[in-house]
Design an enzyme around this catalytic site. Structure first.
Site, short mmCIF file in Angstrom:
data_model
loop_
_atom_site.label_atom_id
_atom_site.label_comp_id
_atom_site.label_asym_id
_atom_site.label_seq_id
_atom_site.Cartn_x
_atom_site.Cartn_y
_atom_site.Cartn_z
CG HIS A 104 -34.65 -39.46 97.34
ND1 HIS A 104 -35.55 -38.48 97.04
CD2 HIS A 104 -33.40 -38.78 97.41
CE1 HIS A 104 -34.86 -37.50 97.05
NE2 HIS A 104 -33.74 -37.54 96.94
CD GLU A 155 -31.76 -35.51 100.19
OE1 GLU A 155 -30.84 -35.06 99.72
OE2 GLU A 155 -32.70 -36.21 99.94
O1 G3P Z 1 -31.08 -36.22 96.49
C1 G3P Z 1 -30.80 -34.99 96.51
C2 G3P Z 1 -31.98 -34.01 96.56
O2 G3P Z 1 -33.08 -34.79 97.35
C3 G3P Z 1 -31.65 -32.64 96.96
O3 G3P Z 1 -32.25 -31.89 95.95
O4 G3P Z 1 -32.47 -30.12 94.46
O5 G3P Z 1 -32.35 -29.84 96.91
O6 G3P Z 1 -30.38 -30.45 95.85
P1 G3P Z 1 -31.88 -30.60 95.94
#
Ligand code: G3P
Length: 224
Positions: A95, A143
């Site tokens: 992550h 992400e």
């Molecule tokens: O692991 C999910 C995360 O990194 C995304 O966070 O708060 O943007 O949904 P968020």
């Protein structure tokens, strides 16, 4: 229909709202909405909450990190072996908030596979999505770090990174599924992510920090 294969994974991170007794607010809501909708909704609580969550709820429970260490003479490591016995279904690996080296990602994915657990390797750009796919995890989760926790959805702000990651992953290893995350907050975000070729989403703050997590979860599945 998209619903059958869609996977929504809620990362509770180290938010107080998702820790110890308060983790039950999210676990209970996730189970209820999963039952109502038929969508697979998993949670990734902190390590100490994995076993209570897996005992109390009939939803997939993921770890937020795994070390590739074998069970044995290692101290302070989280092994896939221990996660499996705590009732975990799988684990996030690499992550953005828990980065690993390529060799560490490789050994974590291998140890999860050996334990019969599902691996979700996070990536921060298209090149790392392709590299992650080469390690043969179950999922790659793209992400963009700058959108994490921002409230701005990757589905709307950077759809290209999703389509290019989907393309790169399927070029390297067509058996690997893709998730996306960062700023996901609504059914519309989820629908766009699926339309762009993913199998679902990884999200945190919009559910964990909500006054009523169940309302956000219902919205997330509303267009499936
Ligand atoms: O692991 C999910 C995360 O990194 C995304 O966070 O708060 O943007 O949904 P968020």
């Amino acid at each position: 229909m998209q619903m059958a294969d869609t996977f929504i994974l809620i990362n509770l991170k180290t938010y107080p709202e998702g820790t110890w007794q308060r983790a039950h607010n999210i676990g209970g809501a996730a189970q209820q909405v999963a039952e109502e909708s038929g969508v697979t909704i998993g949670i990734a609580p902190g390590f100490m909450d994995i076993h209570p969550m897996s005992v109390h709820y009939d939803i997939p429970v993921y770890a937020q990190h795994t070390d590739g260490a074998d069970p044995g003479a290692h101290t302070g490591h989280i092994t896939a072996y221990a996660l499996k016995h705590a009732g975990a279904t799988g684990s996030l690996v690499n992550h953005s908030e828990r980065r690993l080296t390529l060799a560490e990602i490789d050994s974590a994915v291998a140890s999860l596979r050996d334990a019969g657990l599902v691996s979700v390797v996070c990536s921060n750009n298209v090149a790392t999505s392709a590299a992650a796919a080469a390690l043969n995890p179950d999922f790659v989760a793209i992400e963009p770090p700058e959108l994490i926790g921002s409230g701005v959805s990757v589905s709307k702000a950077n759809p290209e990174i999703i389509t290019k990651s989907v393309e790169a992953v399927s070029g390297v290893n067509p058996g690997v599924k893709v998730l996306t995350g960062a700023g996901i907050q609504s059914g519309e975000c989820v629908k766009i992510a699926l339309d762009l070729g993913t199998s679902g989403v990884l999200l945190a703050s919009s559910v964990v920090k909500a006054k009523a997590p169940i309302a956000v979860l219902r919205d997330l599945v509303s267009l499936l």
